[in-house]
Design a protein around this motif. Structure first.
Motif, PDB file in Angstrom:
ATOM      1  N   SER A   1     -20.767 -36.736  11.420  1.00 36.44           N
ATOM      2  CA  SER A   1     -19.744 -35.882  10.624  1.00 36.44           C
ATOM      3  C   SER A   1     -21.350 -34.542   9.607  1.00 36.44           C
ATOM      4  CB  SER A   1     -18.586 -35.777   9.502  1.00 36.44           C
ATOM      5  OG  SER A   1     -17.532 -36.752  10.135  1.00 36.44           O
TER       6      SER A   1
ATOM      7  N   GLY B   1     -15.595 -27.317  23.733  1.00 38.60           N
ATOM      8  CA  GLY B   1     -16.522 -28.465  23.745  1.00 38.60           C
ATOM      9  C   GLY B   1     -17.274 -29.052  24.925  1.00 38.60           C
TER      10      GLY B   1
ATOM     11  N   ASP C   1     -12.970 -26.821  17.834  1.00 40.11           N
ATOM     12  CA  ASP C   1     -12.376 -27.827  17.033  1.00 40.11           C
ATOM     13  C   ASP C   1     -10.680 -26.765  17.941  1.00 40.11           C
ATOM     14  OD1 ASP C   1     -14.123 -29.885  16.411  1.00 40.11           O
ATOM     15  OD2 ASP C   1     -14.131 -28.445  14.485  1.00 40.11           O
TER      16      ASP C   1
END
Length: 238
Positions: free
Chosen positions: A140, A195, A189
């Motif tokens: 993250s 992605g 996201d």
């Protein structure tokens, strides 16, 4: 700052950028091979691999510390090269870049923490859970620091477009690539297609080309000669 001084700053900045790229590649291919979650995206698999990594964990931690120092040198040098053109934007880029470098230190801390956990021993299931948490934190923090650093670089490249201390081909492409990285990482996201491996490879490759071009030009030339003529004309116009 004189033109000669700016050339010197530019060359040292370029060398710092190239050194960080070279060390990063060596780290990814040798030291952190199989234990870098940011290359695989597999938190569980990386956590399992780290359990058998031994001293490579500490090696990864120290290399990430070196990369942090090189990032600080690079962002400071870039700031010195653009602060007289757009001071507010340059200061914002400096703060964002330094903040991104600090966030990136989580990866180093995670490596050291996992090495300490494995060295001290204990219940296997508990250690595995703690390692997985450290790996997730690393994943993250890396992506957050990448977004912030890309925004900082976009600001820097925008100022270079204005003052021409980098050729506009490099500064313009750098602005595009940095903006693309920041937007793509956030947008994926919300839009799953962004992605995909193909999209990720595309924007990371663009960013890599921009950074290599910037580092090479600065290390060799320091600053574009055209910027001297431009600044002279601006002073005469005043």
């Amino acid at each position: 700052m004189t033109f000669a001084e700016m050339k010197t700053v530019g060359r040292w900045t370029g060398l710092a950028i190239l050194a960080s790229l070279l060390i990063g590649i060596i780290n990814a291919m040798i030291v952190s091979a199989g234990i870098d979650v940011n290359l695989s995206g597999d938190i569980g698999g990386t956590a399992a691999a780290m359990s058998d990594a031994g001293q490579r964990l500490e090696g990864r931690g120290w290399i990430l510390m070196i990369l942090f120092l090189l990032e600080v040198v690079a962002i400071a040098g870039l700031y010195l090269m653009v602060r007289d053109t757009r001071r507010l934007a340059a200061t914002s880029a400096l703060l964002l870049g330094a903040g991104a470098a600090l966030i990136g230190l989580v990866g180093a801390l995670s490596a050291f923490n996992i090495a300490a956990l494995l060295a001290n021993g204990g219940e296997a299931s508990r250690i595995s859970t703690l390692i997985a948490r450290e790996v997730a934190a690393d994943y993250s923090s890396f992506h957050l620091s990448l977004v912030i650093a890309s925004i900082a670089k976009a600001c820097i490249y925008w100022i270079f477009v204005l003052n021409r201390r980098l050729p506009r081909l490099i500064s313009g492409f750098g602005l595009f690539a940095s903006g693309l990285v920041a937007v793509a990482i956030v947008a994926r996201d919300f839009i799953p297609f962004l992605g995909s491996d193909a999209v990720t490879t595309a924007f990371m490759a663009s960013n890599f080309v921009a950074i290599v071009a910037t580092g090479l030009y600065m290390a060799i030339r320091g600053v574009a000669p055209s910027s001297t003529k431009l600044e002279t004309n601006e002073r005469e116009a005043r």
